[in-house]
Design a protein around this motif. Structure first.
Motif, PDB file in Angstrom:
ATOM      1  N   HIS A 195      62.515  74.129 104.104  1.00  0.00           N
ATOM      2  CA  HIS A 195      61.886  75.450 104.001  1.00  0.00           C
ATOM      3  C   HIS A 195      62.816  76.470 104.625  1.00  0.00           C
ATOM      4  CE1 HIS A 195      59.010  78.719 104.931  1.00  0.00           C
ATOM      5  NE2 HIS A 195      58.332  78.273 103.900  1.00  0.00           N
ATOM      6  N   ILE A 196      62.747  77.707 104.150  1.00  0.00           N
ATOM      7  CA  ILE A 196      63.643  78.742 104.662  1.00  0.00           C
ATOM      8  C   ILE A 196      63.493  78.940 106.164  1.00  0.00           C
ATOM      9  CG2 ILE A 196      62.001  80.627 104.192  1.00  0.00           C
ATOM     10  CD1 ILE A 196      64.501  82.303 103.359  1.00  0.00           C
ATOM     11  N   LYS A 197      62.300  78.666 106.707  1.00  0.00           N
ATOM     12  CA  LYS A 197      62.071  78.820 108.147  1.00  0.00           C
ATOM     13  C   LYS A 197      62.964  77.905 108.972  1.00  0.00           C
ATOM     14  CE  LYS A 197      58.681  76.899 110.540  1.00  0.00           C
ATOM     15  NZ  LYS A 197      57.403  76.555 111.212  1.00  0.00           N
ATOM     16  N   LYS A 198      63.385  76.792 108.405  1.00  0.00           N
ATOM     17  CA  LYS A 198      64.095  75.761 109.165  1.00  0.00           C
ATOM     18  C   LYS A 198      65.570  76.093 109.415  1.00  0.00           C
ATOM     19  CE  LYS A 198      60.330  73.276 109.187  1.00  0.00           C
ATOM     20  NZ  LYS A 198      59.568  73.013 110.428  1.00  0.00           N
ATOM     21  N   GLY A 199      66.093  77.142 108.794  1.00  0.00           N
ATOM     22  CA  GLY A 199      67.454  77.567 109.096  1.00  0.00           C
ATOM     23  C   GLY A 199      68.544  76.635 108.602  1.00  0.00           C
ATOM     24  N   ILE A 200      68.301  75.927 107.517  1.00  0.00           N
ATOM     25  CA  ILE A 200      69.287  74.964 107.023  1.00  0.00           C
ATOM     26  C   ILE A 200      70.587  75.665 106.623  1.00  0.00           C
ATOM     27  CG2 ILE A 200      69.707  73.104 105.354  1.00  0.00           C
ATOM     28  CD1 ILE A 200      66.623  72.841 105.149  1.00  0.00           C
ATOM     29  N   GLU A 201      70.478  76.911 106.159  1.00  0.00           N
ATOM     30  CA  GLU A 201      71.689  77.672 105.828  1.00  0.00           C
ATOM     31  C   GLU A 201      72.608  77.793 107.037  1.00  0.00           C
ATOM     32  OE1 GLU A 201      68.560  79.322 102.955  1.00  0.00           O
ATOM     33  OE2 GLU A 201      68.610  78.637 105.040  1.00  0.00           O
ATOM     34  N   PHE A 202      72.036  77.930 108.236  1.00  0.00           N
ATOM     35  CA  PHE A 202      72.863  78.026 109.442  1.00  0.00           C
ATOM     36  C   PHE A 202      73.660  76.748 109.661  1.00  0.00           C
ATOM     37  CE2 PHE A 202      69.296  80.929 111.140  1.00  0.00           C
ATOM     38  CZ  PHE A 202      69.876  82.047 110.567  1.00  0.00           C
ATOM     39  N   LEU A 203      73.019  75.610 109.415  1.00  0.00           N
ATOM     40  CA  LEU A 203      73.703  74.330 109.583  1.00  0.00           C
ATOM     41  C   LEU A 203      74.835  74.197 108.575  1.00  0.00           C
ATOM     42  CD1 LEU A 203      74.057  71.494 110.703  1.00  0.00           C
ATOM     43  CD2 LEU A 203      72.154  70.735 109.244  1.00  0.00           C
ATOM     44  N   ILE A 204      74.572  74.542 107.321  1.00  0.00           N
ATOM     45  CA  ILE A 204      75.606  74.436 106.290  1.00  0.00           C
ATOM     46  C   ILE A 204      76.780  75.360 106.609  1.00  0.00           C
ATOM     47  CG2 ILE A 204      76.102  74.848 103.839  1.00  0.00           C
ATOM     48  CD1 ILE A 204      73.217  73.958 103.235  1.00  0.00           C
ATOM     49  N   GLN A 205      76.481  76.584 107.029  1.00  0.00           N
ATOM     50  CA  GLN A 205      77.548  77.521 107.381  1.00  0.00           C
ATOM     51  C   GLN A 205      78.340  77.011 108.578  1.00  0.00           C
ATOM     52  OE1 GLN A 205      78.482  80.569 105.729  1.00  0.00           O
ATOM     53  NE2 GLN A 205      80.243  80.033 107.029  1.00  0.00           N
ATOM     54  N   ALA A 206      77.644  76.449 109.575  1.00  0.00           N
ATOM     55  CA  ALA A 206      78.330  75.934 110.766  1.00  0.00           C
ATOM     56  C   ALA A 206      79.277  74.792 110.404  1.00  0.00           C
ATOM     57  CB  ALA A 206      77.302  75.467 111.787  1.00  0.00           C
TER      58      ALA A 206
END
Length: 365
Positions: A195-206
């Protein structure tokens, strides 16, 4: 003591709230006569030590569901009624109906009143829901239950109800074996609802920012979610040139879940907001160090030296991942054992079930 819980769903896709009910019931059901009323779904979690009841879930059948629910109350005659979740009308309506019949009520928002949640679709969804039904249910409850001090403070700021008690979520440590070695396997795990709340984009970017340092690492994304959103995350990984490092494996349960926890060098939950985060506790109980954000109440990761409590965003996640990669296996072992001790001392299901029963007893007094 007889207790009746309402929860909108116990489906496996319900995420942390369904897991909460499953875990709490296992030990609370040994202390009280526990009943759970919900709505039927296709892939339900097993709820032990509780009697399940089902009601319709169509708002068009309002009056027949009200009669059905009040008949259930009359049959069970609970000492306490306990509603779970916000924004589903029936969480509020069942509270209203139970109060009308004279039953003491506890209400657990499960983080759904946190600032980040309230800000999403604020005018189009949250304000109408508050005006129509949600605010009234929070006001009339005898007690609001928060799972962390940070959630209690945020609920208190809303001013709906001053009687707020903190009882944390829990894990059943009898089901969780701590890993037997901390040899690096170059695996990073995310496990939660997609879900967007989980911040998965941050992990992928990191991971992309650490592309060279993490070239041999596998980042496992475990969980269920909207197919179009998962496709967008996969496309992001492709665009950043790290699609070979990111592995979406879908939902994992039972023995497979504990296996992926134990095989990971670290568990990462880069979330915007969590009232507790059961998966964090499960990772710690498995002996796996955790990286999560200050959108969760897990400051103990720092104070108990069992993980990283970061600022929300890709940069905070990147810094923590880099530090974790640079840790020796001995350091990871120390952190893993510290995490297990923390869960055993504060968050086991037996301890939390007693705390919940004490909450009910105080209300009845």
């Amino acid at each position: 003591m007889r207790v009746l819980h309402y929860i909108p769903s116990i489906d496996k896709s319900s995420g942390g709230v369904g897991a909460y009910m499953q875990l709490l019931a296992k030990d609370l059901g040994k202390l009280v006569d526990l009943h759970v009323v919900t709505h039927r779904s296709k892939d339900e979690l097993v709820i032990e030590n509780a009697q399940l009841h089902y009601i319709d879930h169509s708002i068009l059948s309002y009056f027949s569901i009200e009669r059905e629910f009040k008949k259930l109350l009359d049959e069970i005659k609970p000492d306490v009624f306990h509603a779970n979740c916000c924004w589903d009308p029936f969480s509020s309506l069942t509270t209203k109906w139970a109060k009308q019949e004279g039953y003491p009520c506890v209400y657990t928002p499960h983080g759904m009143l946190e600032p980040w949640i309230l800000a999403r679709h604020h005018w189009s969804k949250k304000v109408p829901a508050l005006m129509l039904y949600q605010r009234n249910a929070l006001k009339i409850a005898d007690c609001l239950h928060a799972t962390a001090e940070s959630e209690k403070l945020n609920i208190a700021k809303l001013g709906y109800n001053k009687n707020i008690v903190v009882v944390p979520n829990c894990v059943d440590i009898s089901d969780i074996k701590i890993k037997d070695n901390w040899q690096k396997k170059r695996k990073i795990l995310f496990l939660s609802r997609i879900h967007i709340k989980k911040g998965i984009e941050f992990l992928i970017q990191a991971v992309a920012d650490l592309k060279e340092k993490m070239s041999q690492y596998e980042v496992i994304i475990a969980g269920q979610g909207d197919d179009s959103y998962i496709d967008s995350l996969k496309q992001m990984a492709r665009n950043l040139g790290i699609e070979k490092n990111i592995n979406f494996i879908g939902g994992v349960y039972a023995d497979k879940k504990w296996q992926v926890f134990q095989e990971a060098d670290a568990f990462v939950l880069p979330t915007f907001s969590e009232n507790f985060g059961i998966v964090v506790a499960e990772a710690l109980a498995s002996g796996t160090p955790v990286i999560t954000t200050k959108g969760t109440p897990w400051q103990e990761l720092q104070t108990e030296h069992c993980g990283w409590w970061t600022e929300i965003g890709a940069e905070g996640t990147r810094k923590a991942l880099k530090e974790m990669i640079d840790c020796s296996e001995e350091e990871l072992e120390t952190m893993g054992k510290n995490g297990r001790k923390l869960i055993e001392s504060k968050y086991s299901s037996t301890i939390v079930a007693r705390q919940m029963m004490n909450l009910y007893s105080k209300i009845l007094k």
